[in-house]
Design a protein around this motif. Structure first.
Motif, short mmCIF file in Angstrom:
data_model
loop_
_atom_site.label_atom_id
_atom_site.label_comp_id
_atom_site.label_asym_id
_atom_site.label_seq_id
_atom_site.Cartn_x
_atom_site.Cartn_y
_atom_site.Cartn_z
N LYS A 108 -26.62 -10.62 -27.66
CA LYS A 108 -25.28 -11.01 -27.25
C LYS A 108 -24.29 -10.23 -28.10
O LYS A 108 -24.36 -10.26 -29.33
CB LYS A 108 -25.06 -12.52 -27.43
CG LYS A 108 -23.72 -13.00 -26.89
CD LYS A 108 -23.63 -14.52 -26.89
CE LYS A 108 -22.32 -14.97 -26.24
NZ LYS A 108 -22.22 -16.45 -26.17
N VAL A 113 -30.12 -12.39 -30.50
CA VAL A 113 -29.93 -13.84 -30.52
C VAL A 113 -31.06 -14.44 -31.34
O VAL A 113 -32.24 -14.16 -31.11
CB VAL A 113 -29.95 -14.41 -29.08
CG1 VAL A 113 -29.83 -15.93 -29.12
CG2 VAL A 113 -28.81 -13.81 -28.27
N ASP A 115 -33.11 -17.68 -33.30
CA ASP A 115 -33.42 -19.09 -33.50
C ASP A 115 -33.21 -19.34 -34.99
O ASP A 115 -34.06 -18.97 -35.82
CB ASP A 115 -34.86 -19.37 -33.10
CG ASP A 115 -35.31 -20.80 -33.40
OD1 ASP A 115 -34.54 -21.54 -34.05
OD2 ASP A 115 -36.42 -21.18 -33.01
N SER A 116 -32.09 -19.93 -35.33
CA SER A 116 -31.71 -20.07 -36.74
C SER A 116 -32.67 -20.94 -37.53
O SER A 116 -32.78 -20.80 -38.75
CB SER A 116 -30.29 -20.63 -36.84
OG SER A 116 -30.20 -21.89 -36.20
N TYR A 161 -35.05 -21.14 -24.14
CA TYR A 161 -33.84 -20.95 -23.34
C TYR A 161 -32.72 -21.88 -23.82
O TYR A 161 -31.53 -21.57 -23.67
CB TYR A 161 -34.12 -21.19 -21.85
CG TYR A 161 -34.43 -22.61 -21.47
CD1 TYR A 161 -33.43 -23.48 -21.04
CD2 TYR A 161 -35.73 -23.11 -21.55
CE1 TYR A 161 -33.71 -24.80 -20.69
CE2 TYR A 161 -36.02 -24.42 -21.20
CZ TYR A 161 -35.01 -25.26 -20.78
OH TYR A 161 -35.29 -26.55 -20.44
N ARG A 163 -31.97 -22.31 -26.79
CA ARG A 163 -31.37 -21.65 -27.96
C ARG A 163 -30.83 -20.27 -27.62
O ARG A 163 -30.57 -19.47 -28.52
CB ARG A 163 -32.42 -21.55 -29.08
CG ARG A 163 -32.94 -22.91 -29.53
CD ARG A 163 -33.98 -22.79 -30.63
NE ARG A 163 -35.26 -22.28 -30.15
CZ ARG A 163 -36.18 -23.03 -29.52
NH1 ARG A 163 -35.95 -24.31 -29.29
NH2 ARG A 163 -37.32 -22.49 -29.13
N SER A 164 -30.70 -19.98 -26.33
CA SER A 164 -30.34 -18.63 -25.89
C SER A 164 -28.85 -18.43 -25.70
O SER A 164 -28.44 -17.41 -25.15
CB SER A 164 -31.07 -18.30 -24.58
OG SER A 164 -30.52 -19.04 -23.50
N LYS A 165 -28.03 -19.38 -26.14
CA LYS A 165 -26.57 -19.29 -25.97
C LYS A 165 -26.19 -19.20 -24.48
O LYS A 165 -25.23 -18.53 -24.11
CB LYS A 165 -26.00 -18.11 -26.75
CG LYS A 165 -26.31 -18.17 -28.24
CD LYS A 165 -25.64 -17.05 -29.00
CE LYS A 165 -26.06 -17.05 -30.46
NZ LYS A 165 -25.71 -18.27 -31.19
N GLY A 166 -27.00 -19.85 -23.64
CA GLY A 166 -26.73 -19.87 -22.21
C GLY A 166 -27.13 -18.61 -21.47
O GLY A 166 -26.84 -18.49 -20.27
N LEU A 167 -27.83 -17.68 -22.13
CA LEU A 167 -28.17 -16.40 -21.49
C LEU A 167 -29.42 -16.48 -20.63
O LEU A 167 -29.57 -15.74 -19.66
CB LEU A 167 -28.34 -15.31 -22.56
CG LEU A 167 -27.09 -15.00 -23.40
CD1 LEU A 167 -27.43 -13.97 -24.47
CD2 LEU A 167 -25.97 -14.48 -22.50
#
Length: 271
Positions: A108, A113, A115-116, A161, A163-167
Motif C-alpha cells: 500500500k 503491508v 501483520d504487526s 485478509y 489485516r490487509s487494510k481492506g485490500l
C-alpha cells in the motif's frame, strides 16, 4: 503420505495407472481421494501436540503432531504428522526470498503491508495470476512436506485478509484456499482450516480444523459443526483451557501450549 506410499504414487502417476484407494485405516470416513493423490484424515478427537516453535519428545498418548515444514515429522507408527506452512504471509527469516519476488508481496503506497503482531508481510493474492504463482510456491513446500513423510498440511493465516487494510477480499482468499487444497490433495496430503471460525472450509476442499483459542473466544462449536470431532484446538491461557476441557474434552482434541509453542514451554492435556 509415508515415503513408501509416495513413491508408489509417483510411479503410478508416471505410467498413468489410477491410484488405489487408501487402506491404512479401518475407518472408511478417515480416507478420501481427489485428483492425483489419496490422503488420510486425522483421527477424531484424540490427544495432540503443537510443536511449530520447535520439536520436543512426543508422549506415547499423543496421536497427532503439528511441526514446522523445516522440521522432520515424528514418523512414528500411530502418530499422524501435520506440516505447518505459512501460506498467506511471509516468515520473518524469509525476507530475502520474498524481496526477489517483490511483486507477490502486498503493498500500500509502495510499502509492504505488515501483520504487526508478528512482523510478517502479507502476500498479494488479489489476481488470478498472482494466486497461481503463489500456489506454485506454497504447493512446492507442500510437496516437500509429503516427501518428508507428513500426512497433512496446515496453511496458516487464512484470515490475513482481515489485516490487509481492506485490500484483500474474502472471495480472493477463498479462491486461493481452493488452489491450495488442490495442491495438497494432489500431493497426497489432507489440509486444515486454520482459525477463521464460522467459515465452512469444506466448501473449498479443506478436511479438518486447527483452532487457536476457540475456548477463549467461545468458538469451538463453530469448528465442530463443520468438521465434527476432527478439530485440533490449542489454548494459550489456563482459565480458557480449563473451560475448554470441561466443555469439549472428548468432542474435539485439546492441548494447552505457551504462545511461542517453544520446545521447553507449557504443554498440558485435559485430565
Amino acid at each position: 503420505m509415508r515415503p513408501r506410499l509416495l513413491l508408489l504414487a509417483l510411479v503410478l502417476a508416471v505410467v498413468g495407472v489410477p491410484l488405489p484407494a487408501t487402506t491404512a485405516t479401518a475407518d472408511p470416513a478417515a480416507t478420501a481421494g481427489r485428483g492425483a493423490g489419496d490422503y488420510a484424515l486425522p483421527p477424531a478427537a484424540d490427544r495432540w501436540d503443537y510443536q511449530i516453535g520447535g520439536t520436543r519428545t512426543v508422549p506415547g498418548s499423543v496421536d497427532v503432531v503439528i511441526r514446522d515444514r523445516e522440521a522432520p515429522p515424528v514418523g512414528r507408527d500411530g502418530v499422524y504428522d501435520v506440516c505447518y506452512v505459512n501460506a498467506f504471509q511471509t516468515q520473518p527469516n524469509e525476507k530475502q526470498f520474498w524481496k526477489k519476488r517483490w511483486g507477490l508481496v502486498l503493498k500500500k503506497n509502495g510499502r509492504a503491508v505488515v501483520d504487526s503482531g508478528w512482523g510478517e508481510w502479507l502476500l498479494d493474492i488479489r489476481t488470478p495470476a498472482k494466486r497461481q504463482r503463489l500456489a506454485r510456491i506454497v504447493g512446492g513446500w507442500m510437496s516437500g512436506c509429503a516427501e518428508a513423510g507428513y500426512d497433512a498440511v496446515e496453511p496458516d493465516n487464512l484470515d490475513s485478509y482481515l489485516r490487509s487494510k481492506g485490500l484483500i477480499s474474502q472471495q480472493q482468499t477463498n479462491a486461493f484456499v481452493r488452489l491450495l487444497a488442490e495442491r495438497a490433495h494432489g500431493s497426497g496430503l489432507a489440509i486444515a482450516q486454520k482459525n477463521r471460525a464460522g467459515w465452512n472450509g469444506k466448501r473449498f476442499g479443506l478436511d479438518f480444523a486447527v483452532a487457536e483459542e476457540c475456548g477463549q473466544y467461545d468458538e469451538c462449536g463453530a469448528y465442530r459443526r463443520v468438521y465434527g470431532a476432527r478439530v485440533l484446538a490449542v489454548e494459550y491461557r489456563d482459565p480458557a483451557f480449563r473451560t475448554a476441557c470441561r466443555e469439549w474434552d472428548g468432542r474435539i482434541a485439546l492441548v494447552r501450549r505457551d504462545l511461542a509453542v517453544s520446545p521447553r514451554g507449557v504443554r498440558r492435556f485435559c485430565p
